[in-house]
Design a protein around this motif. Structure first.
Motif, PDB file in Angstrom:
ATOM      1  N   MET A 371       0.806  -1.214   0.000  1.00 40.30           N
ATOM      2  CA  MET A 371       0.000   0.000   0.000  1.00 40.30           C
ATOM      3  C   MET A 371       0.847   1.275   0.000  1.00 40.30           C
ATOM      4  SD  MET A 371      -3.050  -1.346   2.558  1.00 40.30           S
ATOM      5  CE  MET A 371      -3.654   0.288   2.954  1.00 40.30           C
ATOM      6  N   ALA A 380      -5.417   3.177  -6.634  1.00 40.65           N
ATOM      7  CA  ALA A 380      -6.520   3.418  -5.703  1.00 40.65           C
ATOM      8  C   ALA A 380      -7.256   4.704  -6.053  1.00 40.65           C
ATOM      9  CB  ALA A 380      -5.987   3.471  -4.270  1.00 40.65           C
ATOM     10  N   LYS A 381      -6.524   5.720  -6.517  1.00 42.14           N
ATOM     11  CA  LYS A 381      -7.149   6.984  -6.925  1.00 42.14           C
ATOM     12  C   LYS A 381      -7.905   6.817  -8.239  1.00 42.14           C
ATOM     13  CE  LYS A 381      -3.530   9.802  -4.703  1.00 42.14           C
ATOM     14  NZ  LYS A 381      -2.403  10.741  -4.953  1.00 42.14           N
ATOM     15  N   GLN A 393     -18.088   3.024  -4.782  1.00 43.47           N
ATOM     16  CA  GLN A 393     -16.624   3.020  -4.777  1.00 43.47           C
ATOM     17  C   GLN A 393     -16.090   1.595  -4.898  1.00 43.47           C
ATOM     18  OE1 GLN A 393     -15.463   5.003  -1.140  1.00 43.47           O
ATOM     19  NE2 GLN A 393     -15.057   6.934  -2.166  1.00 43.47           N
ATOM     20  N   ILE A 397     -13.904  -0.157  -7.797  1.00 44.54           N
ATOM     21  CA  ILE A 397     -12.624  -0.815  -7.545  1.00 44.54           C
ATOM     22  C   ILE A 397     -12.631  -2.216  -8.140  1.00 44.54           C
ATOM     23  CG2 ILE A 397     -11.205  -1.819  -5.706  1.00 44.54           C
ATOM     24  CD1 ILE A 397     -11.983   0.654  -4.002  1.00 44.54           C
ATOM     25  N   LEU A 437      -6.571  -1.596  -2.668  1.00 46.52           N
ATOM     26  CA  LEU A 437      -7.261  -0.429  -3.231  1.00 46.52           C
ATOM     27  C   LEU A 437      -8.421   0.009  -2.341  1.00 46.52           C
ATOM     28  CD1 LEU A 437      -7.294  -1.237  -7.055  1.00 46.52           C
ATOM     29  CD2 LEU A 437      -5.480  -0.286  -5.632  1.00 46.52           C
ATOM     30  N   LEU A 440      -6.969   1.691   0.920  1.00 45.21           N
ATOM     31  CA  LEU A 440      -6.453   3.025   0.627  1.00 45.21           C
ATOM     32  C   LEU A 440      -7.573   4.037   0.448  1.00 45.21           C
ATOM     33  CD1 LEU A 440      -3.477   2.123  -1.736  1.00 45.21           C
ATOM     34  CD2 LEU A 440      -3.293   3.346   0.447  1.00 45.21           C
ATOM     35  N   ASN A 441      -8.782   3.541   0.172  1.00 42.96           N
ATOM     36  CA  ASN A 441      -9.951   4.422   0.065  1.00 42.96           C
ATOM     37  C   ASN A 441     -10.829   4.347   1.318  1.00 42.96           C
ATOM     38  OD1 ASN A 441     -10.095   5.778  -2.685  1.00 42.96           O
ATOM     39  ND2 ASN A 441      -9.625   3.669  -3.287  1.00 42.96           N
TER      40      ASN A 441
END
Length: 555
Positions: A371, A380-381, A393, A397, A437, A440-441
């Motif tokens: 990560m 992730a963005k 979201q 992903i 991912l 990270l969100n």
């Protein structure tokens, strides 16, 4: 003496290749075989099958939709919708007169009729056409809930659809087309559905038709290699049982009683001596879709402990020596069913904060998730874009990962940065990338799983052995709890669209073991054994066996 009919059963008409639509008229089942062009009359109690269009089979090839309303039969073929008055009960020696009703801009798939309204599905447009029987004009249209070929039937104030690619049956409001709930089917490739009314009890039973193929070993005495792998058609009709828990927002379907054994065969590769060894193996979990009926030891006894709410079998060796040979493990009797959560994005617009401790446990890199690598951070963005809704979201992903990975069995689990660069991943690598991912969100998630029973629901009392273990993940929705998401099985086609069957859903053949804890660990004198120095894989060979004992009617 012929066995007496005792309720819903699997209907297996002989001589059919691809059943694509079914309809009931009192005690008789009508069906279409689109490959052979057969219009069939089937006795659901005996499987006795009659071709009732013997002189018109060519005209019925590629018919995919069939509906009955009173004595009128309705069909879809290519872009056209047809009907035939007084079609039921006519002599099979006569030719039925078909009248054109409507033409769609793209192929018409399934059809259903209720009084003066006709419903037609169209995969190409992702739409359900709602037509007036009297004026032959379109009244309105609904969005189809899945991505695949869909057939349709009507029951009172509800529309029922089955989607071949989604492996799902949907229940919709007939007036609005709004999905009330959906359930996974026990077999792949559902192609038709209909309700049967028991005139003695007044109860209705939903039946689903399936059409596909199966692998088998062909015996060819004239070939140099006598036995060869081949395929054959497989089409049948099976009852679908379902239960919708509206308050807790999940639906379950078809219960199977299975026996699972997990056994370690002790055979150390290297010299080893471990004092006061505790060999800990997680036991199956209790969930909405899985009930543990019985657990028993294999080989040697174990003690049962609770770890973070999960049951663990603890086997003790005092000590474990390199020369020691044993077989040990557990056997579980389980009730399993498919589950599909009915949570929508608007349900998670104003959800509470994560419970205390979740951020430290489920939002960090605690399993080689890379990560901190730029390629993973950027992914992730890119995956969520500007989306703020948690459920959307996570779906973004998932689709992002599916767009960038193809499934392949690998010799070891690599970290997400390597997997992204390679573009190929095993189920464990899909899970690792999805976890990275999502975390990270700020989406709390964890790895779960361990095995899947081979998905042969009709192979009862036969030992079945999976080739691989399997993992998927769960994500946490505050206010709802942990919800499942499969790793790679929905990654079916390059670039999508991807089905949603296992997004917030699991099939009956998944076995949930040790949720939130390690599946198998070693402790020597109370201290965890360093797996880099002594791995379980170097100490023992595991054996996993499933036996499907029965399918239970109802839920």
């Amino acid at each position: 003496m012929q066995k007496q009919y005792s309720g819903p059963r699997t209907i297996r008409p002989i001589g059919v290749a691809s059943l694509h639509s079914i309809a009931f008229s009192r005690e008789i089942l009508y069906a279409i075989d689109k490959n052979r062009g057969f219009l069939l009359e089937i006795d659901p109690k005996t499987d006795n099958t009659t071709v009732i269009n013997p002189f018109q089979t060519n005209e019925f090839i590629d018919v995919t939709g069939l509906a009955l309303w009173k004595d009128t039969l309705w069909l879809t073929r290519e872009n056209e919708v047809y009907f035939c008055l007084n079609a039921i009960g006519n002599s099979s020696e006569g030719r039925r007169k078909w009248q054109h009703f409507f033409t769609l801009p793209y192929p018409a798939d399934g059809i259903a009729v209720w009084e003066s309204t006709v419903y037609v599905t169209c995969q190409k447009l992702g739409k359900i056409f709602v037509l007036d029987k009297n004026t032959r004009q379109q009244i309105t249209g609904f969005y189809a809930p899945g991505i695949g070929f869909e057939n349709i039937t009507v029951q009172d104030e509800e529309l029922w659809l089955c989607d071949r690619e989604e492996q799902t049956v949907y229940c919709l409001e007939r007036a609005t087309g709004k999905v009330k709930f959906s359930v996974l089917t026990p077999f792949e490739s559902p192609t038709g559905l209909a309700f049967y009314l028991d005139i003695n009890t007044g109860e209705r039973q939903l039946y689903v038709a399936y059409a596909g193929d199966e692998l088998y070993i062909r015996d060819d005495p004239n070939s140099e290699k006598q036995y060869e792998l081949s395929k054959r058609d497989r089409s049948f009709i099976h009852p679908l049982y379902f239960y919708y828990n509206e308050q807790e927002k999940y639906a379950v379907s078809n219960v199977f009683l299975i026996e699972m054994s997990y056994v370690e065969e002790l055979e150390p590769l290297d010299e080893v001596f471990l004092e006061d060894l505790e060999w800990r193996i997680a036991l199956p979990s209790e969930t909405h879709r899985q009930k543990v009926r019985e657990i028993s030891p294999i080989g040697i006894p174990f003690t049962e402990e609770i770890q973070n709410g999960e049951k663990v079998a603890v086997f003790r060796f005092k000590p474990l020596r390199q020369s020691e040979r044993r077989i040990f493990g557990w056997k579980a009797l389980l009730e399993v069913r498919a589950i599909k959560y009915q949570i929508q994005p608007f349900n998670v617009e104003n959800i509470p904060e994560l419970p205390e401790g979740f951020q430290e446990k489920y939002l960090v890199d605690n399993d080689n998730l890379a990560m901190d690598k730029e390629i993973v951070i950027q992914a992730a963005k890119d995956a969520i874009l500007q989306e703020k809704n948690l459920l959307r979201q996570l779906l973004n992903i998932r689709n992002y990962v599916y767009d960038r990975l193809s499934y392949g069995v690998t010799t070891k689990i690599d970290t997400p940065d390597i997997v992204l660069e390679r573009g190929v991943g095993s189920c464990g690598e899909y899970v690792g990338l999805l976890l990275a991912l999502a975390r990270l969100n700020n989406i709390a998630c964890r790895t779960v799983g361990r095995y899947k029973c081979p998905a042969f629901a009709d192979r009862k009392s036969v030992p079945l052995e999976p080739e691989f273990n399997h993992v998927w993940l769960e994500f946490y929705l505050p206010g709802f709890g942990w919800v499942p998401m499969e790793s790679n099985p929905d990654d079916l086609q390059e670039g999508g669209p991807y089905p949603l069957r296992f997004f917030m859903g699991l099939a009956w053949y998944h076995v949930e073991i040790g949720k939130g804890i390690k599946f198998e660990t070693l402790k020597s004198k109370g201290i965890p054994v360093n797996k880099e120095k002594i791995s379980i894989g170097n100490l023992a060979i595991n054996h996993v066996r499933f036996t499907i004992l029965e399918e239970r009617p109802g839920l």
